[in-house]
Design a protein around this motif. Structure first.
Motif, PDB file in Angstrom:
ATOM      1  N   ARG A 183       0.826  -1.210   0.000  1.00 39.28           N
ATOM      2  CA  ARG A 183       0.000   0.000   0.000  1.00 39.28           C
ATOM      3  C   ARG A 183       0.861   1.261   0.000  1.00 39.28           C
ATOM      4  N   LEU A 184       1.916   1.280   0.818  1.00 36.10           N
ATOM      5  CA  LEU A 184       2.770   2.460   0.886  1.00 36.10           C
ATOM      6  C   LEU A 184       3.466   2.724  -0.442  1.00 36.10           C
ATOM      7  N   VAL A 185       4.019   1.676  -1.044  1.00 36.05           N
ATOM      8  CA  VAL A 185       4.707   1.850  -2.322  1.00 36.05           C
ATOM      9  C   VAL A 185       3.730   2.319  -3.394  1.00 36.05           C
ATOM     10  N   SER A 186       2.523   1.793  -3.379  1.00 35.62           N
ATOM     11  CA  SER A 186       1.513   2.197  -4.355  1.00 35.62           C
ATOM     12  C   SER A 186       1.127   3.661  -4.174  1.00 35.62           C
ATOM     13  N   GLU A 187       0.985   4.102  -2.918  1.00 40.11           N
ATOM     14  CA  GLU A 187       0.666   5.510  -2.652  1.00 40.11           C
ATOM     15  C   GLU A 187       1.760   6.424  -3.180  1.00 40.11           C
ATOM     16  N   VAL A 188       3.001   6.029  -2.934  1.00 40.90           N
ATOM     17  CA  VAL A 188       4.122   6.851  -3.401  1.00 40.90           C
ATOM     18  C   VAL A 188       4.148   6.889  -4.926  1.00 40.90           C
ATOM     19  N   ARG A 189       3.875   5.773  -5.560  1.00 36.59           N
ATOM     20  CA  ARG A 189       3.899   5.744  -7.021  1.00 36.59           C
ATOM     21  C   ARG A 189       2.880   6.718  -7.599  1.00 36.59           C
ATOM     22  N   VAL A 190       1.649   6.690  -7.103  1.00 34.07           N
ATOM     23  CA  VAL A 190       0.620   7.581  -7.637  1.00 34.07           C
ATOM     24  C   VAL A 190       0.937   9.030  -7.302  1.00 34.07           C
ATOM     25  N   GLY A 191       1.367   9.283  -6.072  1.00 30.41           N
ATOM     26  CA  GLY A 191       1.726  10.650  -5.699  1.00 30.41           C
ATOM     27  C   GLY A 191       2.847  11.209  -6.554  1.00 30.41           C
ATOM     28  N   ALA A 192       3.835  10.367  -6.845  1.00 33.22           N
ATOM     29  CA  ALA A 192       4.946  10.801  -7.684  1.00 33.22           C
ATOM     30  C   ALA A 192       4.494  11.088  -9.108  1.00 33.22           C
ATOM     31  N   MET A 193       3.596  10.256  -9.633  1.00 34.59           N
ATOM     32  CA  MET A 193       3.079  10.504 -10.980  1.00 34.59           C
ATOM     33  C   MET A 193       2.374  11.857 -11.040  1.00 34.59           C
ATOM     34  N   LEU A 194       1.577  12.155 -10.023  1.00 32.25           N
ATOM     35  CA  LEU A 194       0.859  13.430  -9.996  1.00 32.25           C
ATOM     36  C   LEU A 194       1.822  14.606  -9.842  1.00 32.25           C
ATOM     37  N   ALA A 195       2.952  14.375  -9.181  1.00 36.38           N
ATOM     38  CA  ALA A 195       3.930  15.439  -8.940  1.00 36.38           C
ATOM     39  C   ALA A 195       4.981  15.538 -10.033  1.00 36.38           C
ATOM     40  N   GLY A 196       5.000  14.581 -10.965  1.00 37.96           N
ATOM     41  CA  GLY A 196       6.026  14.583 -11.999  1.00 37.96           C
ATOM     42  C   GLY A 196       7.398  14.217 -11.469  1.00 37.96           C
ATOM     43  N   LYS A 197       7.442  13.314 -10.477  1.00 36.29           N
ATOM     44  CA  LYS A 197       8.704  12.889  -9.878  1.00 36.29           C
ATOM     45  C   LYS A 197       8.855  11.383 -10.032  1.00 36.29           C
ATOM     46  N   ARG A 198      10.087  10.874  -9.798  1.00 39.69           N
ATOM     47  CA  ARG A 198      10.318   9.435  -9.839  1.00 39.69           C
ATOM     48  C   ARG A 198       9.628   8.755  -8.666  1.00 39.69           C
ATOM     49  N   GLY A 199       9.742   9.353  -7.477  1.00 41.56           N
ATOM     50  CA  GLY A 199       9.045   8.817  -6.319  1.00 41.56           C
ATOM     51  C   GLY A 199       9.543   7.458  -5.878  1.00 41.56           C
ATOM     52  N   ILE A 200      10.846   7.327  -5.659  1.00 38.10           N
ATOM     53  CA  ILE A 200      11.378   6.028  -5.250  1.00 38.10           C
ATOM     54  C   ILE A 200      11.041   5.739  -3.788  1.00 38.10           C
ATOM     55  N   CYS A 201      11.024   4.446  -3.474  1.00 36.20           N
ATOM     56  CA  CYS A 201      10.877   3.990  -2.098  1.00 36.20           C
ATOM     57  C   CYS A 201      12.210   3.378  -1.683  1.00 36.20           C
ATOM     58  N   HIS A 202      12.860   4.025  -0.738  1.00 38.40           N
ATOM     59  CA  HIS A 202      14.225   3.705  -0.327  1.00 38.40           C
ATOM     60  C   HIS A 202      14.133   2.820   0.916  1.00 38.40           C
TER      61      HIS A 202
END
Length: 387
Positions: A183-202
């Motif tokens: 769930r966390l990785v999925s949230e980051v992925r969508v948020g990054a897409m909306l922000a125009g960022k890579r949005g990696i999970c480290h």
């Protein structure tokens, strides 16, 4: 629109002995204008009267400045109580190692330190000349955020480029369930897409028996792409490093090794780790190295009781990288990827960092013949040594 720094000359001309972009170039001159590379060439002709600051360094090699994707900029630690917190890092300590860009992390302690503290320190470093970013979150789940929401952090805070360092396979982690990780990785992925960022999970890897299994399941059982998930500290012990090699090959994934500055007798260094990954067939483009500097190096007994700690430094990052070149493990252009170009791609900054090319940020490290950093330019500004 980017505003010109009044402390910078309008243009700077670097004349060096060699340029690796990272591939070797015929050019020996770099013209910098308003923080970016305006031209590369040999004996560039600058019109009389133009406001150009000239830097003559015929004995030095210009390379893309280094990028450290894992720095406890506010200090890590805290496992032994308030007196065991590590100190914050300074801009000079960063730039002295040829590093122009850092990504700040919190780590274990997100109680006495917060994402707001981290953001403040990142902005302090930027004011001092370092290009700094941060991961929102920390070891624990649910992760602490700036706005109360991962996607809002990514969308509204320019410095936030992903989530991290989220701890797995470690007795200090929140022991997140597989569905929580997904769930966390999925949230980051969508948020990054909306922000125009890579949005990696480290992801912080401990020395627990599960190793990389949570990330293997994530990539095997969901639609999450491998380039969004970056495991770090994969050289914590030999078995984990062997698993990381298999993980990288199975999923065409990137892995990040840590340049630990103090090691046990059988623990792989950053240099050892890169050598093993290459020997197992992992492409160099999928390997990065970071410092974990100003984080804690805690020691625990067999029952998990705290024994003491040391503070990590970033000197081992450069030393391990130098060995890769000096011992002919990698040619200079490939070795530069491990701490520059590959890292820029992982972070989604490759359109302006990790190369010396026209239009890219003028993040330039000047090395001597022993590959020791002598000058570091960040956005065209000489941050080390201070002028």
């Amino acid at each position: 629109m980017k505003r010109h720094d009044p402390d910078l000359p309008l243009m700077t001309l670097l004349r060096v002995g060699r340029i690796h972009a990272p591939e070797p170039l015929e050019a020996t001159d770099i013209l910098i204008a308003d923080g970016r590379i305006a031209a590369l060439g040999r004996d560039l002709d600058i019109p009389q009267g133009w406001p150009v600051h000239r830097v003559e360094a015929p004995d030095l090699i210009a390379v893309p400045a280094f990028i450290d994707q894992h720095v406890h900029v506010t200090g890590g630690g805290g496992e032994g109580g308030g007196g065991s917190r590590c100190p914050a890092i300074t801009a000079r300590e960063i730039a002295a190692m040829g590093i122009a860009t850092v990504v700040g992390v919190l780590g274990t302690d997100s109680i006495s330190r917060s994402p707001a503290d981290l953001l403040a320190k990142v902005r302090d470093l930027k004011a001092e000349g370092i290009d700094a970013y941060m991961y929102t979150g920390a070891y624990r789940v649910p992760p602490p955020t700036l706005t109360g929401d991962l996607q809002r952090d990514l969308a509204w805070i320019p410095e936030v480029i992903g989530l991290g360092e989220l701890a797995i396979s470690d007795h200090r982690s929140s022991q997140p369930r597989q569905d929580e990780i997904e769930r966390l990785v999925s949230e980051v992925r969508v948020g990054a897409m909306l922000a125009g960022k890579r949005g990696i999970c480290h992801f912080h890897l401990g020395d627990g028996k599960r190793g990389l299994e949570p990330l293997r399941r994530l990539l095997a059982e969901t639609e999450i792409p491998a380039d969004q998930v970056i495991p770090t500290h994969v050289n914590r012990h030999r078995a984990l490093l062997e698993e990381a090699a298999d993980y990288a090959l199975t999923f065409a994934a990137c892995v990040d090794v840590t340049a630990f500055d103090e090691l046990g007798e059988d623990d792989p260094s950053g240099f050892d780790a890169v050598c093993l990954l290459l020997d197992r067939g992992v492409p160099v483009e999928r390997i990065t190295m970071s410092s974990d500097c100003n984080g804690s190096l805690p020691e625990f007994d067999a029952q998990g009781a705290y024994l003491g700690m040391r503070v990590a430094r970033n000197t081992a990052l450069v030393a391990d990288w130098q060995r890769l070149v000096n011992e002919k493990v990698l040619p200079l252009e490939d070795a530069l990827g491990v701490i520059s170009g590959n890292v820029a791609r992982v972070l989604g900054l490759h359109h302006r960092k990790g190369r010396l090319a026209v239009g890219f940020d003028a993040d330039i490290t000047l090395l001597d013949s022993q590959l020791q950093p002598r000058r570091t330019f960040v956005g065209g500004r000489c941050v080390y040594p201070e002028r």
